[in-house]
Design a protein around this motif. Structure first.
Motif, short mmCIF file in Angstrom:
data_model
loop_
_atom_site.label_atom_id
_atom_site.label_comp_id
_atom_site.label_asym_id
_atom_site.label_seq_id
_atom_site.Cartn_x
_atom_site.Cartn_y
_atom_site.Cartn_z
N ALA A 11 0.87 -1.24 0.06
CA ALA A 11 -0.02 -0.06 -0.06
C ALA A 11 0.81 1.11 -0.10
O ALA A 11 1.92 1.26 0.77
CB ALA A 11 -0.90 0.04 1.41
N ALA A 12 0.55 2.31 -0.78
CA ALA A 12 1.08 3.46 -0.80
C ALA A 12 0.72 4.45 0.37
O ALA A 12 -0.61 4.51 0.28
CB ALA A 12 1.12 3.93 -2.31
N LEU A 13 1.51 5.05 0.83
CA LEU A 13 1.15 6.26 1.78
C LEU A 13 1.36 7.43 0.94
O LEU A 13 2.24 7.75 0.30
CB LEU A 13 1.59 6.35 2.93
N VAL A 14 0.15 8.21 0.81
CA VAL A 14 0.40 9.39 -0.15
C VAL A 14 0.17 10.69 0.78
O VAL A 14 -1.09 10.95 1.36
CB VAL A 14 -0.68 9.65 -1.36
N VAL A 15 1.23 11.64 1.01
CA VAL A 15 1.60 12.45 1.87
C VAL A 15 1.25 13.52 1.16
O VAL A 15 1.88 14.21 0.47
CB VAL A 15 2.83 12.60 2.49
N VAL A 16 -0.03 14.59 1.32
CA VAL A 16 -0.54 15.52 0.57
C VAL A 16 -0.27 16.84 1.04
O VAL A 16 -0.68 17.21 1.98
CB VAL A 16 -1.94 15.24 0.03
N ASP A 17 0.76 17.70 0.29
CA ASP A 17 1.00 19.12 0.48
C ASP A 17 1.15 19.63 2.03
O ASP A 17 0.72 20.29 2.49
CB ASP A 17 -0.32 19.66 0.01
N VAL A 18 2.10 18.73 2.54
CA VAL A 18 2.55 19.08 3.95
C VAL A 18 3.64 19.99 3.85
O VAL A 18 4.70 19.78 4.10
CB VAL A 18 2.90 17.94 4.72
N VAL A 42 -9.15 3.19 -1.47
CA VAL A 42 -8.72 4.54 -0.92
C VAL A 42 -9.09 4.60 0.70
O VAL A 42 -10.01 4.25 1.00
CB VAL A 42 -9.23 5.69 -1.51
N VAL A 43 -8.07 4.86 1.35
CA VAL A 43 -8.28 4.88 2.97
C VAL A 43 -7.57 6.44 3.22
O VAL A 43 -6.61 6.70 2.97
CB VAL A 43 -7.32 3.83 3.81
N VAL A 44 -8.49 7.01 4.00
CA VAL A 44 -8.07 8.36 4.54
C VAL A 44 -7.89 8.28 6.03
O VAL A 44 -8.74 8.00 6.80
CB VAL A 44 -8.89 9.54 4.10
N ALA A 45 -6.65 8.68 6.34
CA ALA A 45 -6.46 8.58 7.78
C ALA A 45 -6.72 10.01 8.40
O ALA A 45 -5.98 11.21 8.32
CB ALA A 45 -4.84 8.38 8.10
N PHE A 46 -8.07 10.14 8.76
CA PHE A 46 -8.91 11.51 8.98
C PHE A 46 -8.01 12.35 9.97
O PHE A 46 -7.76 13.59 9.95
CB PHE A 46 -10.24 11.16 9.48
N ASP A 47 -7.48 11.94 11.14
CA ASP A 47 -6.83 12.82 11.97
C ASP A 47 -5.42 13.01 11.75
O ASP A 47 -4.64 13.56 12.49
CB ASP A 47 -7.00 12.13 13.39
N ALA A 48 -5.00 12.56 10.52
CA ALA A 48 -3.67 12.85 9.95
C ALA A 48 -3.80 13.96 8.78
O ALA A 48 -3.06 14.17 7.89
CB ALA A 48 -2.93 11.79 9.51
N THR A 49 -4.86 14.61 8.81
CA THR A 49 -5.25 15.66 7.93
C THR A 49 -5.66 16.82 8.77
O THR A 49 -6.22 16.70 9.86
CB THR A 49 -6.35 15.19 6.95
N TYR A 50 -5.91 18.02 7.97
CA TYR A 50 -6.45 19.29 8.75
C TYR A 50 -6.76 20.28 7.47
O TYR A 50 -6.29 20.31 6.52
CB TYR A 50 -5.54 19.97 9.69
N THR A 51 -7.77 21.40 7.98
CA THR A 51 -8.06 22.15 7.11
C THR A 51 -8.50 23.59 7.86
O THR A 51 -7.92 23.64 9.01
CB THR A 51 -9.18 21.75 6.05
N VAL A 58 -4.30 2.83 -1.50
CA VAL A 58 -3.56 4.26 -1.12
C VAL A 58 -4.09 4.59 0.25
O VAL A 58 -5.24 4.37 0.34
CB VAL A 58 -3.37 5.22 -2.45
N VAL A 59 -3.17 4.98 0.99
CA VAL A 59 -3.82 5.58 2.31
C VAL A 59 -3.29 7.22 2.19
O VAL A 59 -1.97 7.62 1.87
CB VAL A 59 -2.90 5.09 3.38
N LEU A 60 -4.22 7.81 2.40
CA LEU A 60 -4.10 9.49 2.17
C LEU A 60 -3.97 10.33 3.70
O LEU A 60 -4.56 9.80 4.54
CB LEU A 60 -5.23 10.20 1.62
#
Length: 193
Positions: free
Chosen positions: A7-14, A141-150, A116-118
């Motif tokens: 599984a790929a971890l996709v680290v978006v725009d950190v 697709v899996v989203v690690a919700f608490d590893a995101t913010y807005t 993919v894990v986002l």
């Protein structure tokens, strides 16, 4: 929940530019950065592939524009790059990592990756758009919700939503709409171990 061995971890725009709160406004989830770091650590320790996505804004004045200090990755991300197995840097100037360079879909398919894990920034913008496209392209697709913010957001008719409300709406839309499974970092880490 199962996390595939590849599984790929996709680290978006950190990116550093998201620290410029005078530009973005109030944010949610102050623990997101620690969760993102822990996911990268788990992925690298297990030899799973990590995709680092960087937004190269074309908007004048954007903290994320190319050539501006804010375009660079946050320190904890930059320190971790190059320390694991397969790794890819994708740059983009739109919301979806699937419209970046190099071609993320081609890279994933070429490596036989179907899950993919986002994680990353912003929950309701580039993370959500990438999750929706990934779902449309047939990825698990899996989203690690608490590893995101807005951030707080203003929409039509003068409507305003706080960052927590915006993030929850994004999670409900993704999960309830069948684009992705929205879970916690702990669930992902436990399943990937």
């Amino acid at each position: 929940m199962e996390i595939a061995e590849n599984a790929a971890l996709v680290v978006v725009d950190v990116q550093q530019g998201f620290e410029e709160l005078d530009f973005w406004g109030p944010r949610n989830n102050p623990g997101a950065d620690d969760n993102i770091a822990s996911l990268i650590d788990v992925w690298q320790a297990s030899g799973r592939p990590v995709v680092f996505v960087r937004h190269d804004s074309t908007q004048p004045g954007s903290p994320l524009r190319a050539g501006h200090e804010g375009n660079g990755f946050k320190g904890y991300v930059e320190e971790r790059r190059g320390k694991g197995g397969a790794e890819l840097l994708v740059t983009k100037d739109v919301n979806s990592a699937f419209y970046g360079s190099p071609d993320l879909d081609a890279w994933l398919k070429g490596a036989g990756i179907s899950q993919v894990v986002l994680a990353g920034i912003q929950t309701n913008m580039c993370v959500e758009t990438t999750a929706r496209m990934g779902g449309n392209l047939g990825y698990d697709v899996v989203v690690a919700f608490d590893a995101t913010y807005t951030f707080d957001l203003e929409g039509p008719f003068g409507w305003r939503c706080g960052a927590d409300e915006v993030a929850r709406a994004s999670a409900v839309s993704l999960h309830g709409g069948g684009f992705a499974r929205v879970v916690t970092t702990e669930e992902v880490v436990d399943a990937a171990g």
